[in-house]
Scaffold this motif. Structure first.
Motif, mmCIF file in Angstrom:
data_model
loop_
_atom_site.group_PDB
_atom_site.id
_atom_site.type_symbol
_atom_site.label_atom_id
_atom_site.label_comp_id
_atom_site.label_asym_id
_atom_site.label_seq_id
_atom_site.Cartn_x
_atom_site.Cartn_y
_atom_site.Cartn_z
ATOM 1 N N GLN A 39 0.829 -1.218 0.000
ATOM 2 C CA GLN A 39 0.000 0.000 0.000
ATOM 3 C C GLN A 39 0.864 1.269 0.000
ATOM 4 O O GLN A 39 0.369 2.355 -0.303
ATOM 5 C CB GLN A 39 -0.967 0.003 1.211
ATOM 6 N N GLN A 65 -12.132 5.647 -0.388
ATOM 7 C CA GLN A 65 -13.010 5.728 0.795
ATOM 8 C C GLN A 65 -14.247 4.843 0.628
ATOM 9 O O GLN A 65 -15.160 5.151 -0.140
ATOM 10 C CB GLN A 65 -13.409 7.172 1.121
ATOM 11 N N SER A 66 -14.257 3.755 1.399
ATOM 12 C CA SER A 66 -15.298 2.732 1.203
ATOM 13 C C SER A 66 -16.720 3.281 1.325
ATOM 14 O O SER A 66 -17.592 2.898 0.543
ATOM 15 C CB SER A 66 -15.084 1.575 2.177
HETATM 16 N N1 LIG Z 1 -11.682 5.237 5.743
HETATM 17 C C1 LIG Z 1 -11.056 4.346 4.809
HETATM 18 C C2 LIG Z 1 -10.197 3.386 5.591
HETATM 19 C C3 LIG Z 1 -9.382 2.506 4.692
HETATM 20 C C4 LIG Z 1 -8.411 1.654 5.506
HETATM 21 O O1 LIG Z 1 -8.069 1.959 6.652
HETATM 22 N N2 LIG Z 1 -7.931 0.565 4.893
HETATM 23 C C5 LIG Z 1 -7.023 -0.291 5.575
HETATM 24 C C6 LIG Z 1 -7.450 -1.736 5.410
HETATM 25 S S1 LIG Z 1 -9.031 -2.051 6.114
HETATM 26 C C7 LIG Z 1 -5.630 -0.145 4.991
HETATM 27 O O2 LIG Z 1 -5.482 0.047 3.799
HETATM 28 N N3 LIG Z 1 -4.591 -0.193 5.848
HETATM 29 C C8 LIG Z 1 -3.242 -0.105 5.407
HETATM 30 C C9 LIG Z 1 -2.335 0.532 6.409
HETATM 31 O O3 LIG Z 1 -2.779 0.843 7.509
HETATM 32 O O4 LIG Z 1 -1.173 0.697 6.090
HETATM 33 C C10 LIG Z 1 -12.123 3.594 4.004
HETATM 34 O O5 LIG Z 1 -13.216 3.367 4.540
HETATM 35 O O6 LIG Z 1 -11.874 3.249 2.838
#
Ligand SMILES: N[C@@H](CCC(=O)N[C@@H](CS)C(=O)NCC(=O)O)C(=O)O
Length: 205
Positions: A39, A65-66
């Motif tokens: 990522q 953003q989901s």
């Molecule tokens: N608010 C964002 C949150 C996205 C998010 O936190 N994704 C996490 C996985 S659930 C991620 O990519 N984490 C990678 C990291 O923390 O480095 C959404 O709803 O899309």
């Protein structure tokens, strides 16, 4: 082809996978391995400067953003994930945000890992997750009506947030035995084809 940049265990990605399946769209998953740090690779930062999944490429757009993505699919594919009445919409969004805006960021990988590292091992990953997920789900439980869905008699945005969060709660050993309303909703979706198809175990990884 619609492309979802996701990670199998990401609950934010799981919400979007459910919406894509509910819409009956043909799409493909492009895994971004969060454990390997993919990522933070330049090609993913170009897709999303936040270095997060999910990212959805659809209709010539690149969406992040989901919750925003699910609302886009709801509006463009008539998914009816939000009730017609303003009070109903406020309630569904409140449950969705209690999970996606309050629980999720605290339990995000980078946050939890930072807490574990900075504590010198005093805080464990499991301890951190259980401390935040369990009490927050108990609060959601008290706001539920006791039916088969989070709101009313059909699937809503709130269910798209709750079901992935329950997968995550199970992963970290959060005890749901005192949450019968939540367990009833989990049972509703255990055999729903869109939810089953979107499950992490069915996802490329
Ligand atoms: N608010 C964002 C949150 C996205 C998010 O936190 N994704 C996490 C996985 S659930 C991620 O990519 N984490 C990678 C990291 O923390 O480095 C959404 O709803 O899309």
């Amino acid at each position: 082809m619609i492309q979802l940049f996701d990670y199998w265990r990401s609950t934010a990605s799981y919400r979007v996978r459910i919406a894509l399946e509910l819409a009956g769209l043909e799409w493909r998953s492009v895994p971004v391995n969060l454990i390997d740090g993919a990522q933070r690779a330049p090609e993913h930062l170009e897709r999303n400067p936040q270095g997060l999944v999910p990212v959805l490429e659809i209709d010539g757009l690149r969406l992040t953003q989901s919750l925003a993505i699910v609302e886009y699919l709801n509006e463009t594919r008539a998914l009816r994930l939000l009730p017609a009445d303003p009070a109903g919409r406020a309630r569904v969004r409140a449950i969705a945000q209690a999970i996606a805006v309050d629980i999720h960021p605290v339990c995000n990988l980078r946050v939890a890992r930072h807490a574990v590292t900075e504590s010198g091992g005093v805080i464990t990953m499991e301890g951190w997750m259980r401390a935040f997920i369990g009490p927050a789900l108990e609060a959601v439980e008290t706001t539920l009506e006791g039916g088969d869905y989070c709101h009313g008699a059909s699937v809503s945005l709130a269910d798209l947030c709750l079901v992935p969060q329950l997968y995550n709660a199970d992963r970290w050993g959060v005890d749901l035995s005192a949450m019968p309303k939540i367990r009833r909703i989990a049972a509703t979706f255990a055999h729903n084809p869109a939810f089953v198809a979107a499950h992490p175990d069915r996802t490329l990884h």
